[in-house]
Design a protein around this motif. Sequence first.
Motif, PDB file in Angstrom:
ATOM      1  N   UNK A   1      -5.514  -2.052   7.776  1.00 49.80           N
ATOM      2  CA  UNK A   1      -5.511  -1.093   8.890  1.00 49.80           C
ATOM      3  C   UNK A   1      -4.297  -1.233   9.790  1.00 49.80           C
ATOM      4  N   UNK A   2      -3.824  -2.472   9.977  1.00 47.10           N
ATOM      5  CA  UNK A   2      -2.638  -2.658  10.830  1.00 47.10           C
ATOM      6  C   UNK A   2      -1.421  -1.987  10.196  1.00 47.10           C
ATOM      7  N   UNK A   3      -1.378  -1.992   8.867  1.00 43.45           N
ATOM      8  CA  UNK A   3      -0.205  -1.429   8.181  1.00 43.45           C
ATOM      9  C   UNK A   3      -0.279   0.083   8.030  1.00 43.45           C
ATOM     10  N   UNK A   4      -1.470   0.612   7.671  1.00 43.69           N
ATOM     11  CA  UNK A   4      -1.507   2.040   7.311  1.00 43.69           C
ATOM     12  C   UNK A   4      -2.470   2.859   8.173  1.00 43.69           C
ATOM     13  N   UNK A   5      -3.143   2.210   9.130  1.00 44.52           N
ATOM     14  CA  UNK A   5      -4.091   2.931   9.984  1.00 44.52           C
ATOM     15  C   UNK A   5      -5.519   2.759   9.478  1.00 44.52           C
ATOM     16  N   UNK A   6      -6.473   2.849  10.431  1.00 47.35           N
ATOM     17  CA  UNK A   6      -7.874   2.534  10.134  1.00 47.35           C
ATOM     18  C   UNK A   6      -8.493   3.493   9.116  1.00 47.35           C
ATOM     19  N   UNK A   7      -8.287   4.791   9.309  1.00 46.12           N
ATOM     20  CA  UNK A   7      -8.965   5.774   8.442  1.00 46.12           C
ATOM     21  C   UNK A   7      -8.492   5.629   6.999  1.00 46.12           C
ATOM     22  N   UNK A   8      -7.196   5.516   6.815  1.00 45.04           N
ATOM     23  CA  UNK A   8      -6.658   5.397   5.451  1.00 45.04           C
ATOM     24  C   UNK A   8      -7.083   4.078   4.814  1.00 45.04           C
ATOM     25  N   UNK A   9      -7.090   3.018   5.626  1.00 47.26           N
ATOM     26  CA  UNK A   9      -7.474   1.712   5.093  1.00 47.26           C
ATOM     27  C   UNK A   9      -8.931   1.734   4.637  1.00 47.26           C
ATOM     28  N   UNK A  10      -9.789   2.333   5.455  1.00 47.73           N
ATOM     29  CA  UNK A  10     -11.212   2.362   5.084  1.00 47.73           C
ATOM     30  C   UNK A  10     -11.402   3.172   3.803  1.00 47.73           C
ATOM     31  N   UNK A  11     -10.655   4.255   3.671  1.00 45.19           N
ATOM     32  CA  UNK A  11     -10.770   5.071   2.450  1.00 45.19           C
ATOM     33  C   UNK A  11     -10.355   4.266   1.229  1.00 45.19           C
ATOM     34  N   UNK A  12      -9.233   3.505   1.357  1.00 45.08           N
ATOM     35  CA  UNK A  12      -8.783   2.698   0.208  1.00 45.08           C
ATOM     36  C   UNK A  12      -9.780   1.603  -0.139  1.00 45.08           C
ATOM     37  N   UNK A  13     -10.339   0.965   0.911  1.00 48.08           N
ATOM     38  CA  UNK A  13     -11.276  -0.148   0.683  1.00 48.08           C
ATOM     39  C   UNK A  13     -12.623   0.379   0.164  1.00 48.08           C
ATOM     40  N   UNK A  14     -13.079   1.530   0.714  1.00 50.25           N
ATOM     41  CA  UNK A  14     -14.381   2.078   0.312  1.00 50.25           C
ATOM     42  C   UNK A  14     -14.346   2.647  -1.104  1.00 50.25           C
ATOM     43  N   UNK A  15     -13.205   3.213  -1.481  1.00 48.28           N
ATOM     44  CA  UNK A  15     -13.115   3.814  -2.821  1.00 48.28           C
ATOM     45  C   UNK A  15     -12.665   2.784  -3.859  1.00 48.28           C
TER      46      UNK A  15
END
Length: 256
Positions: free
Chosen positions: A146-160
């Motif tokens: 999240x620090x690198x790419x932002x919370x929303x994008x990070x959660x999408x990458x981690x959740x998928x």
Amino acid sequence: MSVELAYRGDIAVITLNRPEAMNALNAGMIDRIGSLIDEAAAASPRALLFTGAGGKAFCAGADIKEMLERSKGEHRAAARAGQCTFAKLDSLPFPSLAVIQGVALGGGLELAMACTFRIAVAGARFGLPEIKLGLIPGYGGTQRLPLLIGKARALEMIASGRLVDTEEAARLGLVHRVVDAGEPVELGIRFLDGLGVRFPAALSFARTAVDKALTVSLEDGLKLEADLFTAATQTTDAGEGMHAFLEKRKPAFTGR
Ligand code: CO8
């Protein structure tokens, strides 16, 4: 040895060398990475470069077979051990660089994210696929992504758990540059040379200040910036940098 340290001039190179398992990280490798970071730091290199042997993987993450054999307490200890090793990497006074050829998955991407810079060789792929194992990242991925790419994008990458290619990784800010195929260490050295011969001591102050920007209040961040700015003024390199400007020459930084 499945993790090796070598030197190319004033650049330290740590190679993950377990290509038969896609350079997956077992507990011994995490320990050894920590010791080799200490050994490299003692030599005050210009930079520390990480690469993976075999061409197919920078690193496919933590060793899944080993994880299956652990008790609950051992899982926590293993996660903390990796986090401590990567935190040590994150706080080095000189820059670190991950040259990613092939996949950087799970713990492998977490290692790369603890480096100052990441470059991707054409064809590389990135992901935190732990969710597909019924797990979550444990070597800092939920915090650094999240620090690198932002919370929303990070959660999408981690959740998928999906993998991203080099084009998307560059767009997201996950890697600093995408380079054409080549020998990873050469590619890394070329990237570092393009940044400058040697970073001044101020680089570590800049990293600390930027790291805090997203986690402390603006007021506290500004106070920290003033403190670190003051600390930077007291380094040998600051004297050299400012004198070199006035004398119309290139600065010769020493990292001190
Ligand atoms: N752990 C152990 N062995 C692995 C791993 C791994 N992470 N990745 C690959 N291997 C092994 C395979 O088992 C295989 O071994 P063998 O030849 O004995 O069967 C060998 O490497 C080659 O792998 P593949 O045959 O699968 O090669 P492919 O080219 O078909 O696929 C991939 C390559 C895409 C890399 C695929 O192997 C893969 O998806 N690997 C797993 C990726 C993954 O899920 N990573 C996340 C792991 S979990 C994690 O990283 C958590 C970090 C925090 C941990 C905190 C506490 C420890």
